[in-house]
Design a protein around this motif. Sequence first.
Motif, PDB file in Angstrom:
ATOM      1  N   UNK A 306      57.422  51.701  53.291  1.00 49.25           N
ATOM      2  CA  UNK A 306      57.077  50.321  52.977  1.00 49.25           C
ATOM      3  C   UNK A 306      57.053  49.393  54.178  1.00 49.25           C
ATOM      4  N   UNK A 307      56.623  49.876  55.330  1.00 49.23           N
ATOM      5  CA  UNK A 307      56.614  49.049  56.545  1.00 49.23           C
ATOM      6  C   UNK A 307      55.573  47.939  56.489  1.00 49.23           C
ATOM      7  N   UNK A 308      54.415  48.192  55.888  1.00 49.05           N
ATOM      8  CA  UNK A 308      53.363  47.190  55.788  1.00 49.05           C
ATOM      9  C   UNK A 308      53.373  46.521  54.427  1.00 49.05           C
ATOM     10  N   UNK A 309      52.355  45.704  54.165  1.00 50.66           N
ATOM     11  CA  UNK A 309      52.274  45.031  52.869  1.00 50.66           C
ATOM     12  C   UNK A 309      50.817  44.851  52.464  1.00 50.66           C
ATOM     13  N   UNK A 310      50.561  44.982  51.164  1.00 54.46           N
ATOM     14  CA  UNK A 310      49.230  44.768  50.596  1.00 54.46           C
ATOM     15  C   UNK A 310      49.396  43.862  49.387  1.00 54.46           C
ATOM     16  N   UNK A 311      48.866  42.651  49.480  1.00 57.70           N
ATOM     17  CA  UNK A 311      48.961  41.681  48.396  1.00 57.70           C
ATOM     18  C   UNK A 311      47.551  41.221  48.026  1.00 57.70           C
ATOM     19  N   UNK A 312      47.116  41.606  46.827  1.00 62.27           N
ATOM     20  CA  UNK A 312      45.769  41.287  46.363  1.00 62.27           C
ATOM     21  C   UNK A 312      45.838  40.675  44.969  1.00 62.27           C
ATOM     22  N   UNK A 313      44.957  39.716  44.719  1.00 67.53           N
ATOM     23  CA  UNK A 313      44.889  39.102  43.396  1.00 67.53           C
ATOM     24  C   UNK A 313      43.438  38.833  43.032  1.00 67.53           C
ATOM     25  N   UNK A 314      43.158  38.837  41.734  1.00 73.08           N
ATOM     26  CA  UNK A 314      41.805  38.571  41.272  1.00 73.08           C
ATOM     27  C   UNK A 314      41.829  37.784  39.964  1.00 73.08           C
ATOM     28  N   UNK A 315      40.846  36.939  39.797  1.00 68.95           N
ATOM     29  CA  UNK A 315      40.607  36.216  38.558  1.00 68.95           C
ATOM     30  C   UNK A 315      39.234  36.644  38.059  1.00 68.95           C
ATOM     31  N   UNK A 316      39.192  37.313  36.918  1.00 66.96           N
ATOM     32  CA  UNK A 316      37.934  37.800  36.343  1.00 66.96           C
ATOM     33  C   UNK A 316      37.199  38.748  37.281  1.00 66.96           C
ATOM     34  N   UNK A 317      37.952  39.545  38.023  1.00 69.81           N
ATOM     35  CA  UNK A 317      37.340  40.506  38.924  1.00 69.81           C
ATOM     36  C   UNK A 317      38.079  41.820  38.896  1.00 69.81           C
ATOM     37  N   UNK A 318      37.693  42.739  39.754  1.00 70.05           N
ATOM     38  CA  UNK A 318      38.297  44.064  39.814  1.00 70.05           C
ATOM     39  C   UNK A 318      38.897  44.316  41.190  1.00 70.05           C
ATOM     40  N   UNK A 319      40.049  45.004  41.198  1.00 68.93           N
ATOM     41  CA  UNK A 319      40.678  45.464  42.433  1.00 68.93           C
ATOM     42  C   UNK A 319      40.804  46.986  42.353  1.00 68.93           C
ATOM     43  N   UNK A 320      40.306  47.662  43.377  1.00 70.46           N
ATOM     44  CA  UNK A 320      40.365  49.122  43.405  1.00 70.46           C
ATOM     45  C   UNK A 320      41.018  49.572  44.710  1.00 70.46           C
ATOM     46  N   UNK A 321      42.021  50.437  44.591  1.00 71.64           N
ATOM     47  CA  UNK A 321      42.705  51.031  45.727  1.00 71.64           C
ATOM     48  C   UNK A 321      42.362  52.505  45.790  1.00 71.64           C
ATOM     49  N   UNK A 322      41.989  52.980  46.987  1.00 72.90           N
ATOM     50  CA  UNK A 322      41.561  54.376  47.097  1.00 72.90           C
ATOM     51  C   UNK A 322      41.956  54.928  48.463  1.00 72.90           C
ATOM     52  N   UNK A 323      41.835  56.259  48.612  1.00 71.75           N
ATOM     53  CA  UNK A 323      42.137  56.940  49.863  1.00 71.75           C
ATOM     54  C   UNK A 323      40.866  57.158  50.668  1.00 71.75           C
ATOM     55  N   UNK A 324      41.014  57.146  51.981  1.00 74.90           N
ATOM     56  CA  UNK A 324      39.877  57.458  52.859  1.00 74.90           C
ATOM     57  C   UNK A 324      39.570  58.959  52.805  1.00 74.90           C
TER      58      UNK A 324
END
Length: 324
Positions: A306-324
């Motif tokens: 947990x050294x880094x951080x990812x903070x994402x938010x959406x209103x009426x949208x989509x968030x997708x997390x994936x691997x390279x």
Amino acid sequence: MRTLTKPWRVALAALLLLNISLPAFADSRETVDESRNVAGNEKIYLEVMSGEITIKAVNSNQFKIVGKLDEKATGYTLESADGFTRFEMTMPRQINYRGSEKSNAADLRIEVPIGSSIEFKGVNSDVSLSGITGGSNIGTVNGTISAVELANLVQLSTVNGEINSKDNSGQITLSSVNGKITDVGSSGRLDYSVVNGEIKARTSAEEVTVSTVNGDAKLKMTSTKQLKLSTVNGEIEAELANSVSPRISGSSVSGDIELKLDINVSARFDIKASAGGSIDNKLSDDKASKAKYGPARSLQFTLGSGDGSVELSTVSGDVELDKL
């Protein structure tokens, strides 16, 4: 041997005279051929309302400008003293351009010292510049900007046009309204923004900020440590390679964010979606939870230490997390 009669000889002579005189009538633009000895870090201001302008850095302490002015230009001014040089093509106060008149716009080639800094303003101007290391602030309204190997503080902006950026470094700001931004090989700190436009970038900048309104962005980043994303009615696709502990923040309103990270990423994730938004996590087996009341969803999990951080938010949208 057949000889021409007198009427034919007269007609041929008239035709030859007409051909000789045509170039003079075809191009009535005023010619510019000026040079000045300047400082290696000269501050140079250029104002050319219309035309094709090429600015090239050279290894000499000289400012040089050659070419032709706009057909409608009333002249030009060139002033150079105490480390400051200013060139301005003077135009009538009110002027309208038609497509058929663009061929008679200015065509200027400018040479400046490598270490100089440039400020350019134009309206119907296409600008190409390369090799300037002292800083570049380039703005046009209806035109394309092409920039190669600029350094230091780089600011490129156009309203109805494209920006093509290659191998630039430093603190870079690229913005377009109703246009497209293409950036390849940049490094340093980057800020992209478009409205009704598109961004395509491949960069190794340490810090990247992206903003779109009614526009899309496709980013391929290497070794980026800090990333900020924002979109309204748009879509951002971001790939971040060779960054184990990045710090990423982003938001969307009626837009989508797709983020691809290294398989060995070490970060804490905090993802939120409201007003019908969705979260799709392909980085781990963790699933988003639905709020007790309302359509909101949220997802929190940690990968690695947990050294880094990812903070994402959406209103009426989509968030997708994936691997390279």
